[in-house]
Design a protein around this motif. Structure first.
Motif, PDB file in Angstrom:
ATOM      1  N   LEU A 388      37.049   7.213  35.457  1.00  0.00           N
ATOM      2  CA  LEU A 388      36.413   7.624  34.210  1.00  0.00           C
ATOM      3  C   LEU A 388      37.372   7.474  33.033  1.00  0.00           C
ATOM      4  O   LEU A 388      38.569   7.736  33.162  1.00  0.00           O
ATOM      5  CB  LEU A 388      35.963   9.081  34.282  1.00  0.00           C
ATOM      6  CG  LEU A 388      34.600   9.385  34.891  1.00  0.00           C
ATOM      7  CD1 LEU A 388      34.330  10.879  34.810  1.00  0.00           C
ATOM      8  CD2 LEU A 388      33.491   8.610  34.212  1.00  0.00           C
ATOM      9  N   SER A 556      30.072  10.002  40.356  1.00  0.00           N
ATOM     10  CA  SER A 556      29.338   9.432  39.222  1.00  0.00           C
ATOM     11  C   SER A 556      30.078   8.235  38.637  1.00  0.00           C
ATOM     12  O   SER A 556      29.458   7.229  38.270  1.00  0.00           O
ATOM     13  CB  SER A 556      29.135  10.489  38.138  1.00  0.00           C
ATOM     14  OG  SER A 556      28.340  11.553  38.601  1.00  0.00           O
ATOM     15  N   PHE A 560      28.502   4.722  38.094  1.00  0.00           N
ATOM     16  CA  PHE A 560      28.428   4.060  36.788  1.00  0.00           C
ATOM     17  C   PHE A 560      28.927   2.624  36.891  1.00  0.00           C
ATOM     18  O   PHE A 560      28.342   1.707  36.310  1.00  0.00           O
ATOM     19  CB  PHE A 560      29.280   4.800  35.751  1.00  0.00           C
ATOM     20  CG  PHE A 560      28.830   6.199  35.445  1.00  0.00           C
ATOM     21  CD1 PHE A 560      27.538   6.617  35.735  1.00  0.00           C
ATOM     22  CD2 PHE A 560      29.700   7.106  34.855  1.00  0.00           C
ATOM     23  CE1 PHE A 560      27.128   7.900  35.450  1.00  0.00           C
ATOM     24  CE2 PHE A 560      29.295   8.394  34.567  1.00  0.00           C
ATOM     25  CZ  PHE A 560      28.016   8.799  34.869  1.00  0.00           C
ATOM     26  N   THR A 567      32.319   2.422  32.716  1.00  0.00           N
ATOM     27  CA  THR A 567      33.012   3.612  33.202  1.00  0.00           C
ATOM     28  C   THR A 567      33.570   4.449  32.060  1.00  0.00           C
ATOM     29  O   THR A 567      34.024   5.566  32.276  1.00  0.00           O
ATOM     30  CB  THR A 567      34.159   3.233  34.159  1.00  0.00           C
ATOM     31  OG1 THR A 567      35.031   2.308  33.495  1.00  0.00           O
ATOM     32  CG2 THR A 567      33.610   2.584  35.423  1.00  0.00           C
ATOM     33  N   THR A 569      33.093   6.867  28.913  1.00  0.00           N
ATOM     34  CA  THR A 569      32.079   7.877  28.628  1.00  0.00           C
ATOM     35  C   THR A 569      32.353   8.491  27.257  1.00  0.00           C
ATOM     36  O   THR A 569      33.451   8.378  26.710  1.00  0.00           O
ATOM     37  CB  THR A 569      32.079   9.016  29.669  1.00  0.00           C
ATOM     38  OG1 THR A 569      33.329   9.730  29.586  1.00  0.00           O
ATOM     39  CG2 THR A 569      31.902   8.479  31.074  1.00  0.00           C
ATOM     40  N   THR A 640      23.457   5.084  26.688  1.00  0.00           N
ATOM     41  CA  THR A 640      24.408   5.211  27.785  1.00  0.00           C
ATOM     42  C   THR A 640      24.781   6.659  28.048  1.00  0.00           C
ATOM     43  O   THR A 640      24.844   7.087  29.209  1.00  0.00           O
ATOM     44  CB  THR A 640      25.671   4.399  27.477  1.00  0.00           C
ATOM     45  OG1 THR A 640      25.306   3.028  27.283  1.00  0.00           O
ATOM     46  CG2 THR A 640      26.669   4.493  28.611  1.00  0.00           C
ATOM     47  N   THR A 643      21.996   8.494  29.843  1.00  0.00           N
ATOM     48  CA  THR A 643      21.870   7.929  31.188  1.00  0.00           C
ATOM     49  C   THR A 643      22.974   8.458  32.094  1.00  0.00           C
ATOM     50  O   THR A 643      22.720   8.889  33.225  1.00  0.00           O
ATOM     51  CB  THR A 643      21.931   6.394  31.132  1.00  0.00           C
ATOM     52  OG1 THR A 643      20.822   5.904  30.380  1.00  0.00           O
ATOM     53  CG2 THR A 643      21.878   5.793  32.528  1.00  0.00           C
ATOM     54  N   GLN A 644      24.206   8.438  31.599  1.00  0.00           N
ATOM     55  CA  GLN A 644      25.329   8.941  32.393  1.00  0.00           C
ATOM     56  C   GLN A 644      25.187  10.428  32.666  1.00  0.00           C
ATOM     57  O   GLN A 644      25.463  10.895  33.780  1.00  0.00           O
ATOM     58  CB  GLN A 644      26.643   8.666  31.652  1.00  0.00           C
ATOM     59  CG  GLN A 644      27.028   7.199  31.609  1.00  0.00           C
ATOM     60  CD  GLN A 644      28.312   6.961  30.838  1.00  0.00           C
ATOM     61  OE1 GLN A 644      28.622   7.686  29.895  1.00  0.00           O
ATOM     62  NE2 GLN A 644      29.058   5.942  31.226  1.00  0.00           N
TER      63      GLN A 644
END
Length: 709
Positions: A388, A556, A560, A567, A569, A640, A643-644
């Motif tokens: 992440l 997650s 992703f 990746t 965020t 995005t 969605t994430q």
């Protein structure tokens, strides 16, 4: 929950009063709820950290005469073979038409040709007025309609702040209705599977819709008359939260009611007992969510701080509906609503020999090995967090897909050293304007600086960045510029503009993560301590929550990478996931451990752990499926971040219900035994020397079988 309250909501006559009150309230709320969209604040200030340097710079720009309601639309023309005379003529014709637009806020800038001769750039300032980003979409569509009718082979894109705002507005268009119907659709399917009844699912869905309408109406009134900040993001999350959490609470109450129907001939007595027994757990769960959401009000980010009260109101109203309207509806309908499997008096409790009873029997002989292995696997999943990158999303990464504003930005970056419309704005004292302009021009990463604009005792210095405005290189330039300006003029210059705003948003979000996450953990720990009247159990439960959260983030991140290929965020992503997984996931801890504590009084802690798992495992799993399904609906949106968020919360909830609550917490309770309740009096209650497998005849697997009647 007091038995007197429980008896009133299920009273043979008062149940009709309860129903009538909520129906009238829903009818009054409906038009107010429909007006909530019009009260949303989606302008820049509704999302920004209130005290950030870029926010203060934006406010001073307004005082200098800059209109915050004016957004530049940047039109980028491109022909890779080189612009032709016909292209140039067409662009000039567009300038003439665009110059007559009613929404034009000033003179057009350009067209500016690219040095390679393949592109041209035109800035069209648009006056949005007070309509926010909902008003910008039709204005940008007008511009796009004008520039799209050029010679064949000449591509035209509308980008810049106005183009991006219009594409964001399009992504949220119709979002409330889409989310509501999608969430209700998946919930209906899961309830049909859970209850196998063609009728029963209607009652929790009806209650959830009433709760949503009433909460939206209340939020509308507060937004209109009490300055509550509501934006498209918080309104979207409210829909998912109310439907998901409301159905969760309904599942718990209905499960306990069905259990009590096997012990009472009178359904009103059964509901009184169900509300009396399950009510404290539901109220504690909902209260924890409310308190957790209210922790968000200390956030520096306005968008995050605004979400707290909105979500808290939604959950509080949902609790009121679920603890009054749903019991009344269930007793009005009677036992037939469970058809074709109606719980009759004296019938066997199916959870006594169900799946989770068998799972408990498998955990019982080796609880320590079970929780050690489970914890080890969750720690391995936590390693995925290394993938992440919560440092913010670029403009292109913010959308799933490539809307026109992103395409135009990429084209402009190829042909121009600085894309118009995303300049750096430096506000300084009039007497320092020249020195500040020189210091700005000397800063690495600044492409060019315009002449200072002096108004009264202040001045505005506009500068163009050498790098894309949302790149790390641009953020580094802003930091270098702020450092350089500390020694220029009076040292009070403020650096603003879109890049500075994005940087300040990232910094504020990281600060919020460090402050709010521990605060929520403390709140949850206190609630669990009061509810369970213990210290050891709350500490262990918080530890499992943190472990579950880390595993959800890690898995997650891998997901992703496989699915959407991003990746990176948003900076607030870790906090949002934590809030929803902890505030909502703690529900399942409360459901399980309050039942275990209730049974520990009669059967000892280890036996109670198996009883609690057998009795609540099924409803916890169903509730988790409902909540995961409702949050996964966010994944249908072309943004995005949402969605994430939907993927991470859905995955985390499933992990929480199937693995953490049902296996890890049960194994810990079996291993620690009565010491879970230390220093409470229940810690002195000795465990039964031999823990029989769930479902044996030594002790009923689920107390509340006919022998209790």
């Amino acid at each position: 929950m007091g038995r007197s309250f429980a008896s009133r909501v299920s009273h043979p006559r008062l149940k009709w009063v309860v129903l009538l009150c909520w129906v009238v309230l829903a009818a009054v709320s409906a038009p107010l709820a429909g007006a909530l969209t019009g009260e949303q604040e989606n302008d820049v200030a509704a999302w920004l950290p209130a005290d950030a340097e870029s926010t203060r710079a934006l406010q001073l720009q307004t005082e200098l005469g800059s209109d915050p309601d004016v957004l530049p639309a940047v039109v980028v023309y491109e022909r890779t073979a080189g612009l032709t005379p016909a292209d140039t003529a067409a662009i000039q014709a567009d300038v003439g038409v665009l110059g007559e637009l009613d929404a034009l806020a000033g003179p057009l800038v350009g067209p500016v040709p690219a040095q390679d001769g393949q592109a041209a750039q035109l800035v069209v300032p648009l006056d949005v007025g007070s309509g926010g980003w909902e008003a910008i979409a039709p204005l940008v569509e007008d511009v796009r309609a004008v520039v799209s009718d050029g010679p064949e082979g000449l591509d035209a894109y509308v980008t810049g702040p106005a183009g991006s705002a219009a594409d964001s507005a399009a992504a949220f268009e119709g979002i409330d209705g889409t989310l509501l119907f999608a969430a209700l659709g998946v919930v209906v399917l899961i309830l049909l599977f859970t209850y196998r009844s063609p009728v029963l699912w209607i009652l929790p869905i009806f209650s959830a819709v009433i709760a949503l309408s009433c909460s939206q109406a209340l939020i509308y009134l507060l937004a209109r008359h009490a300055d509550l900040t509501v934006n498209a993001q918080s309104a979207s999350i409210l829909t998912v939260l109310v439907v998901g959490a409301g159905t969760d609470y309904a599942l718990l109450l209905i499960a306990r009611y069905r259990e009590e129907l096997r012990l009472h001939t009178d359904r009103h007595e059964a509901m009184t007992e169900a509300v009396h027994r399950a009510g404290p757990a539901v109220l504690a769960s909902g209260g924890t969510v409310v308190l957790g959401m209210l922790c968000l009000v200390v956030a520096e980010m306005n968008s995050t701080a605004g979400l707290g009260p909105v979500a808290a109101i939604g959950v509080a109203v949902t609790l009121a509906v679920l603890m009054t309207l749903l019991p009344a509806l269930l007793v009005i309908c009677g036992r037939w609503v469970f058809w074709p499997v109606r719980p009759t008096f004296g019938s066997a409790e199916p959870t006594a020999t169900g799946l989770w009873s068998r799972v408990g029997a498998r955990i019982r002989p080796r609880p320590r090995a079970t929780w050690l292995v489970t914890s080890g696997l969750l720690l391995v999943a936590c390693a995925g967090t290394l993938l992440l990158s919560p440092d913010g999303l670029t403009q292109a990464e913010s959308f799933r897909g490539t809307p026109e504003s992103i395409q135009g930005g990429e084209v402009a970056s190829r042909h121009f050293p600085a894309v118009a419309g995303n300049d750096v704005h430096v506000i300084t004292a009039a007497g320092s304007a020249a020195e500040v302009a020189d210091a700005t021009a000397a800063t690495e990463g600044i492409a060019q600086v315009a002449e200072p604009q002096v108004v009264g005792d202040r001045a505005l210095v506009e500068a163009a960045l050498a790098d894309p405005f949302d790149s790390q290189a641009a953020y580094d330039t802003i930091e270098r510029l702020r450092t350089a300006l500390d020694d220029a003029g009076d040292g009070d210059a403020l650096v603003g503009g879109n890049t500075a705003l994005n940087l300040d948003v990232q910094d504020a979000a990281q600060r919020d993560n460090l402050v709010i996450i521990p605060l929520i953990m403390l709140v949850v720990l206190l609630v669990l301590g009061v509810l369970l009247r213990a210290l050891v159990a709350p500490v262990l439960l918080i530890a499992t929550v943190v472990l579950s959260y880390g595993a959800a983030l890690g898995l997650s991140a891998v997901l992703f990478d496989w699915t959407i290929g991003v990746t990176a965020t948003d900076s607030s992503f870790p906090l949002f996931v934590f809030v929803f997984l902890v505030a909502l996931g703690i529900d399942y801890n409360i459901f399980l451990m309050t039942r275990a504590r209730e049974e520990a009084v009669d059967h000892g802690t280890r036996r109670a752990a198996l009883i609690g798992l057998a009795a609540t495992g099924g409803v916890i799993t169903s509730a988790g499926l409902v909540l995961a399904a409702t949050f996964s609906v966010l994944g249908t949106l072309p943004l995005t971040f949402l969605t994430q968020l939907g993927i991470a919360v859905a995955l985390g909830v499933l992990l929480d219900t199937i693995v953490v609550r049902s296996v890890l917490v049960t194994a810990l309770t079996l291993d620690v035994g009565r010491h879970m309740w230390w220093p409470g009096a229940l810690a002195q209650r000795p465990d039964e020397p031999d823990v029989p497998a769930a479902g044996t005849t030594a002790v009923p697997a689920v107390p509340g079988t006919p022998s209790r009647a």
